[in-house]
Design a protein around this motif. Structure first.
Motif, PDB file in Angstrom:
ATOM      1  N   MET A 182       0.877  -1.166   0.000  1.00 42.48           N
ATOM      2  CA  MET A 182       0.000   0.000   0.000  1.00 42.48           C
ATOM      3  C   MET A 182       0.916   1.218   0.000  1.00 42.48           C
ATOM      4  O   MET A 182       1.505   1.573   1.018  1.00 42.48           O
ATOM      5  CB  MET A 182      -0.917  -0.029   1.218  1.00 42.48           C
ATOM      6  CG  MET A 182      -1.926  -1.173   1.152  1.00 42.48           C
ATOM      7  SD  MET A 182      -2.973  -1.330   2.612  1.00 42.48           S
ATOM      8  CE  MET A 182      -1.883  -2.256   3.684  1.00 42.48           C
ATOM      9  N   ASN A 202       1.610   2.887  10.882  1.00 37.23           N
ATOM     10  CA  ASN A 202       0.181   3.125  11.077  1.00 37.23           C
ATOM     11  C   ASN A 202      -0.423   4.039  10.008  1.00 37.23           C
ATOM     12  O   ASN A 202       0.289   4.749   9.293  1.00 37.23           O
ATOM     13  CB  ASN A 202      -0.053   3.745  12.467  1.00 37.23           C
ATOM     14  CG  ASN A 202       0.458   2.840  13.580  1.00 37.23           C
ATOM     15  OD1 ASN A 202       0.507   1.622  13.438  1.00 37.23           O
ATOM     16  ND2 ASN A 202       0.885   3.445  14.682  1.00 37.23           N
ATOM     17  N   LYS A 203      -1.736   4.036   9.950  1.00 42.58           N
ATOM     18  CA  LYS A 203      -2.450   4.777   8.911  1.00 42.58           C
ATOM     19  C   LYS A 203      -2.422   6.295   9.151  1.00 42.58           C
ATOM     20  O   LYS A 203      -2.309   7.083   8.204  1.00 42.58           O
ATOM     21  CB  LYS A 203      -3.904   4.295   8.846  1.00 42.58           C
ATOM     22  CG  LYS A 203      -4.667   4.796   7.641  1.00 42.58           C
ATOM     23  CD  LYS A 203      -6.092   4.244   7.634  1.00 42.58           C
ATOM     24  CE  LYS A 203      -6.102   2.752   7.433  1.00 42.58           C
ATOM     25  NZ  LYS A 203      -7.465   2.207   7.315  1.00 42.58           N
ATOM     26  N   TYR A 206       0.665   8.004   7.881  1.00 48.73           N
ATOM     27  CA  TYR A 206       0.684   7.904   6.411  1.00 48.73           C
ATOM     28  C   TYR A 206      -0.086   9.080   5.803  1.00 48.73           C
ATOM     29  O   TYR A 206       0.398   9.755   4.889  1.00 48.73           O
ATOM     30  CB  TYR A 206       0.068   6.572   5.979  1.00 48.73           C
ATOM     31  CG  TYR A 206      -0.095   6.419   4.479  1.00 48.73           C
ATOM     32  CD1 TYR A 206       0.952   5.963   3.688  1.00 48.73           C
ATOM     33  CD2 TYR A 206      -1.300   6.740   3.848  1.00 48.73           C
ATOM     34  CE1 TYR A 206       0.811   5.816   2.316  1.00 48.73           C
ATOM     35  CE2 TYR A 206      -1.453   6.603   2.482  1.00 48.73           C
ATOM     36  CZ  TYR A 206      -0.393   6.147   1.719  1.00 48.73           C
ATOM     37  OH  TYR A 206      -0.535   6.015   0.359  1.00 48.73           O
ATOM     38  N   TYR A 207      -1.267   9.340   6.328  1.00 54.00           N
ATOM     39  CA  TYR A 207      -2.083  10.419   5.761  1.00 54.00           C
ATOM     40  C   TYR A 207      -1.567  11.808   6.142  1.00 54.00           C
ATOM     41  O   TYR A 207      -1.826  12.774   5.437  1.00 54.00           O
ATOM     42  CB  TYR A 207      -3.548  10.244   6.175  1.00 54.00           C
ATOM     43  CG  TYR A 207      -4.238   9.187   5.341  1.00 54.00           C
ATOM     44  CD1 TYR A 207      -4.450   9.386   3.980  1.00 54.00           C
ATOM     45  CD2 TYR A 207      -4.650   7.978   5.898  1.00 54.00           C
ATOM     46  CE1 TYR A 207      -5.066   8.425   3.193  1.00 54.00           C
ATOM     47  CE2 TYR A 207      -5.261   7.011   5.123  1.00 54.00           C
ATOM     48  CZ  TYR A 207      -5.467   7.244   3.781  1.00 54.00           C
ATOM     49  OH  TYR A 207      -6.060   6.279   2.996  1.00 54.00           O
ATOM     50  N   PHE A 223       2.478   2.552   3.529  1.00 57.36           N
ATOM     51  CA  PHE A 223       1.722   2.230   4.738  1.00 57.36           C
ATOM     52  C   PHE A 223       2.029   0.774   5.086  1.00 57.36           C
ATOM     53  O   PHE A 223       1.635  -0.148   4.385  1.00 57.36           O
ATOM     54  CB  PHE A 223       0.234   2.453   4.492  1.00 57.36           C
ATOM     55  CG  PHE A 223      -0.669   1.882   5.566  1.00 57.36           C
ATOM     56  CD1 PHE A 223      -0.331   1.972   6.911  1.00 57.36           C
ATOM     57  CD2 PHE A 223      -1.869   1.270   5.228  1.00 57.36           C
ATOM     58  CE1 PHE A 223      -1.162   1.453   7.896  1.00 57.36           C
ATOM     59  CE2 PHE A 223      -2.711   0.756   6.197  1.00 57.36           C
ATOM     60  CZ  PHE A 223      -2.352   0.843   7.537  1.00 57.36           C
ATOM     61  N   SER A 225       1.102  -1.085   7.686  1.00 56.80           N
ATOM     62  CA  SER A 225      -0.025  -1.850   8.240  1.00 56.80           C
ATOM     63  C   SER A 225       0.460  -2.918   9.215  1.00 56.80           C
ATOM     64  O   SER A 225       0.151  -4.105   9.085  1.00 56.80           O
ATOM     65  CB  SER A 225      -0.837  -2.501   7.115  1.00 56.80           C
ATOM     66  OG  SER A 225      -2.029  -3.072   7.619  1.00 56.80           O
TER      67      SER A 225
END
Length: 356
Positions: A182, A202-203, A206-207, A223, A225
């Motif tokens: 990802m 972690n997500k 990433y954002y 990402f 995960s």
């Protein structure tokens, strides 16, 4: 005791055992349940059930004075006479001899009836493929080949069916494919001889970093995960489209024992994936500017994993982190604020410049 009387008493014991919730039963429990039987009668009934296969003595449990095993395994299929039905269905549908049906002979008949349609389809596929070279394919493709449903072998029920029949993925010609990474790509930075990638566990981080990717020297933002990155890092060279480039992956995860173990496992995975793994130091240094959280007391220390991660840290910082971990304190990635993410990203860019 007459044979018909013995059979009648044995049926009463069968009825009791069919409702018994456990897989094994002690001789004492049977004697207590059927205490009205004289020992000679009880002995004959148990011997009858042993001979027909409804009970199987556990040798290691020893025997009583009359030679009866002190503990038994319940063979439920025999208790309800499902074995005859299994044999009949196996002959009727010409079930392949490559399928081991022994599991079903120890279960209630509905278990066999539930799996039978899938067993027939699997048997038919084995028969069709017996005389031809079976090329390895994905689990989805093989699921379609066998069941005309690409998802069955991806489900716990489908994988359980294979286990019950004692079949491996190799037996049906499946090659397990890694999950795709990802990742977000920065095409401009994929033109050189070296590609740098930042992996965040972690997500949320990433954002936070994604809008600033094109301002960096990173070729991609990944990402991770959690543990998934360990299995799919090998996809990085091909998925980036830069097969001949040198790939350097910078990792930033939670500073707890789980995150440390992920980095350790990822280090071993990177060695076989043609990827150089490094610790994204600016992000870890920024964590020490904050008060650590307390918790995750059930996580177990891992000395080998810690040694692998600590060698990337300056000695004083490694000592600070280890002290916190030993007192059940940790840093999640979310500790950093938005401004710190950007500052650390720029500092990582400075580290990347060493390669240009």
């Amino acid at each position: 005791m007459r044979k018909e009387e013995e059979c009648s008493l044995a049926q009463g014991v069968r009825d009791f055992l069919l409702q018994y919730p456990r897989k094994t039963i002690a001789l004492d429990a049977l004697q207590q349940q059927f205490g009205t039987f004289a020992y000679e009668v009880f002995h004959g009934v148990i011997q009858h059930l042993l001979q027909e296969g409804s009970l199987r003595g556990i040798v290691s449990s020893g025997t009583d004075f009359g030679g009866l095993p002190r503990r038994y395994r319940l063979i439920r299929a025999r208790l309800c006479s499902s074995s005859d039905q299994i044999q009949s269905d196996a002959a009727r549908y010409a079930i392949s001899a490559r399928l081991d049906l022994s599991f079903y002979h120890e279960q209630l008949l509905p278990v066999w009836q539930r799996d039978l349609p899938y067993i027939v389809q699997l048997s038919d596929w084995l028969r069709r493929s017996a005389d031809q070279l079976v090329l390895p394919v994905s689990d989805q493709q093989r699921s379609w080949d066998i069941f005309q449903d690409e998802k069955i072998l991806l489900t716990p029920e489908g994988r359980g069916l294979l286990r019950r029949l004692h079949l491996s993925w190799q037996d049906i010609g499946v090659t397990r494919e890694t999950e795709p990474l990802m990742m977000a790509a920065h095409p401009v930075m994929m033109q050189g001889a070296v590609c740098h990638h930042l992996i965040v566990e972690n997500k949320a981080p990433y954002y936070k970093l994604l809008p600033h990717l094109t301002e960096s020297r990173l070729s991609s933002l990944i990402f991770g995960s959690g543990w998934k990155i360990v299995g799919n890092l090998s996809a990085l060279p091909m998925q980036s489209g830069c097969l001949t480039a040198r790939h350097v992956a910078w990792y930033f995860g939670d500073m707890d024992w789980e995150g440390i173990r992920i980095f350790h496992a990822l280090s071993m995975s990177a060695a076989t994936a043609s990827v150089e793994l490094r610790l994204a130091l600016p992000f870890y240094r920024a964590l020490l500017l904050h008060e650590a959280a307390y918790g995750k007391v059930t996580q177990k220390p891992d000395e080998e994993a810690w040694t692998n991660l600590a060698c990337w840290l300056p000695e004083d910082e490694a000592h600070q982190f280890l002290h916190l971990l030993q007192h059940h304190q940790y840093y999640p990635q979310e500790t950093l604020c938005d401004a710190e993410w950007l500052t650390c990203g720029k500092e990582l860019d400075d580290d990347i410049r060493e390669f240009f």
